[in-house]
Motif scaffolding. Structure first.
Motif, PDB file in Angstrom:
ATOM      1  N   MET A   1      10.412   3.107   9.987  1.00  0.00           N
ATOM      2  CA  MET A   1       9.619   1.898  10.073  1.00  0.00           C
ATOM      3  C   MET A   1      10.513   0.672   9.901  1.00  0.00           C
ATOM      4  SD  MET A   1       6.741   2.701  10.696  1.00  0.00           S
ATOM      5  CE  MET A   1       5.291   3.577  10.398  1.00  0.00           C
ATOM      6  N   THR A   2      10.112  -0.382  10.549  1.00  0.00           N
ATOM      7  CA  THR A   2      10.900  -1.604  10.543  1.00  0.00           C
ATOM      8  C   THR A   2       9.994  -2.790  10.263  1.00  0.00           C
ATOM      9  OG1 THR A   2      12.428  -0.655  12.166  1.00  0.00           O
ATOM     10  CG2 THR A   2      12.424  -3.034  11.959  1.00  0.00           C
ATOM     11  N   SER A   3      10.467  -3.691   9.429  1.00  0.00           N
ATOM     12  CA  SER A   3       9.701  -4.911   9.135  1.00  0.00           C
ATOM     13  C   SER A   3       9.875  -5.909  10.273  1.00  0.00           C
ATOM     14  CB  SER A   3      10.191  -5.533   7.830  1.00  0.00           C
ATOM     15  OG  SER A   3      11.495  -6.084   8.013  1.00  0.00           O
ATOM     16  N   TRP A   4       9.029  -6.923  10.275  1.00  0.00           N
ATOM     17  CA  TRP A   4       9.141  -7.979  11.270  1.00  0.00           C
ATOM     18  C   TRP A   4      10.502  -8.657  11.147  1.00  0.00           C
ATOM     19  CZ3 TRP A   4       6.897  -9.138  15.640  1.00  0.00           C
ATOM     20  CH2 TRP A   4       7.252 -10.338  16.256  1.00  0.00           C
ATOM     21  N   ALA A   5      10.973  -8.908   9.924  1.00  0.00           N
ATOM     22  CA  ALA A   5      12.264  -9.570   9.710  1.00  0.00           C
ATOM     23  C   ALA A   5      13.403  -8.760  10.327  1.00  0.00           C
ATOM     24  CB  ALA A   5      12.507  -9.786   8.220  1.00  0.00           C
ATOM     25  N   GLU A   6      13.351  -7.440  10.195  1.00  0.00           N
ATOM     26  CA  GLU A   6      14.389  -6.586  10.778  1.00  0.00           C
ATOM     27  C   GLU A   6      14.336  -6.629  12.304  1.00  0.00           C
ATOM     28  OE1 GLU A   6      14.830  -3.163   7.358  1.00  0.00           O
ATOM     29  OE2 GLU A   6      12.978  -3.230   8.551  1.00  0.00           O
ATOM     30  N   GLU A  51       8.802 -14.223   6.790  1.00  0.00           N
ATOM     31  CA  GLU A  51       9.538 -13.231   7.573  1.00  0.00           C
ATOM     32  C   GLU A  51       8.786 -11.917   7.777  1.00  0.00           C
ATOM     33  OE1 GLU A  51      13.305 -13.068   5.381  1.00  0.00           O
ATOM     34  OE2 GLU A  51      14.158 -14.268   7.009  1.00  0.00           O
ATOM     35  N   GLN A  52       7.477 -11.967   7.682  1.00  0.00           N
ATOM     36  CA  GLN A  52       6.653 -10.775   7.858  1.00  0.00           C
ATOM     37  C   GLN A  52       5.526 -11.070   8.842  1.00  0.00           C
ATOM     38  OE1 GLN A  52       7.422  -7.850   6.644  1.00  0.00           O
ATOM     39  NE2 GLN A  52       9.029  -8.564   5.280  1.00  0.00           N
ATOM     40  N   TRP A  54       1.566 -10.318   9.145  1.00  0.00           N
ATOM     41  CA  TRP A  54       0.495  -9.985   8.206  1.00  0.00           C
ATOM     42  C   TRP A  54      -0.840  -9.817   8.924  1.00  0.00           C
ATOM     43  CZ3 TRP A  54       2.142  -9.222   3.339  1.00  0.00           C
ATOM     44  CH2 TRP A  54       3.311  -9.853   2.913  1.00  0.00           C
ATOM     45  N   ARG A 122       0.811  -5.703   5.305  1.00  0.00           N
ATOM     46  CA  ARG A 122       2.097  -6.059   5.891  1.00  0.00           C
ATOM     47  C   ARG A 122       2.361  -5.073   7.027  1.00  0.00           C
ATOM     48  NH1 ARG A 122       5.067  -4.490   2.092  1.00  0.00           N
ATOM     49  NH2 ARG A 122       5.979  -2.707   3.153  1.00  0.00           N
ATOM     50  N   VAL A 123       2.847  -5.558   8.137  1.00  0.00           N
ATOM     51  CA  VAL A 123       3.091  -4.736   9.312  1.00  0.00           C
ATOM     52  C   VAL A 123       4.474  -4.090   9.235  1.00  0.00           C
ATOM     53  CG1 VAL A 123       3.527  -4.876  11.803  1.00  0.00           C
ATOM     54  CG2 VAL A 123       1.533  -6.019  10.807  1.00  0.00           C
ATOM     55  N   GLU A 124       4.503  -2.796   9.484  1.00  0.00           N
ATOM     56  CA  GLU A 124       5.755  -2.050   9.675  1.00  0.00           C
ATOM     57  C   GLU A 124       5.734  -1.565  11.120  1.00  0.00           C
ATOM     58  OE1 GLU A 124       8.340  -1.548   7.561  1.00  0.00           O
ATOM     59  OE2 GLU A 124       7.377  -2.809   6.037  1.00  0.00           O
TER      60      GLU A 124
END
Length: 165
Positions: A1-6, A51-52, A54, A122-124
């Motif tokens: 899984m990856t965050s929006w910031a990544e 940086e996310q 939502w 939070r979105v992954e």
């Protein structure tokens, strides 16, 4: 899984396109998995902050209950009026992680005016895609964690799809 910031760090140009596309309209379409395994489509607002990406929802809403039971989702950005898709379309799929920490939810509610109580997710990311038209071709861009954006161009005939990177 990856965050929006990544995702933004890995693919800044594509991330900007996706974020701008979601920013064009307030309401989008969220797909979740019902208890019986069938799909549920619901209207939803998407928020990019700290940086996310939502997702906020009313407590006890069906879409929130779906995500609490099975966090998989897909969000389709509102295509807007007409059938031209002048700005293309974008989709984000992944897992929604509920945030219950009041140190996060409190400031979020203060900044956004979200009615309290609420669910905050939070979105992954599992996949981000965009489809647009360039001349006589459809252009599909797909990103998955750990890979570069893949671009596929396709004409109107059966054999014309080609992977261009």
């Amino acid at each position: 899984m990856t965050s929006w910031a990544e995702f933004e760090k890995a693919e800044p140009e594509f991330a900007t396109t996706v974020r701008e596309r979601f920013g064009m309209y307030k309401h989008h379409v969220l797909g979740t998995v019902r208890r019986d395994g069938s799909p549920r489509l619901s209207g939803l607002e998407v928020d990019f902050r700290s940086e996310q990406m939502w997702l906020g929802m009313m407590p006890g809403s069906l879409k929130a209950r779906d995500l609490l039971r099975d966090p998989r989702f897909s969000i389709f950005a509102n295509p807007g009026a007409g059938a031209e898709l002048a700005h293309g379309d974008v989709r984000v799929s992944g897992r929604a992680v509920e945030v219950v920490d009041d140190a996060v939810k409190g400031p979020y509610a203060g900044e956004t005016g979200a009615p309290v109580p609420f669910h905050l997710f939070r979105v992954e990311l599992d996949e981000v895609s965009g489809v647009g038209v360039d001349g006589e071709e459809i252009v599909l861009r797909v990103w998955r964690p750990g890979a570069r954006v893949r671009t596929i161009r396709r004409g109107n005939d059966d054999g014309s799809a080609r992977d261009v990177g």
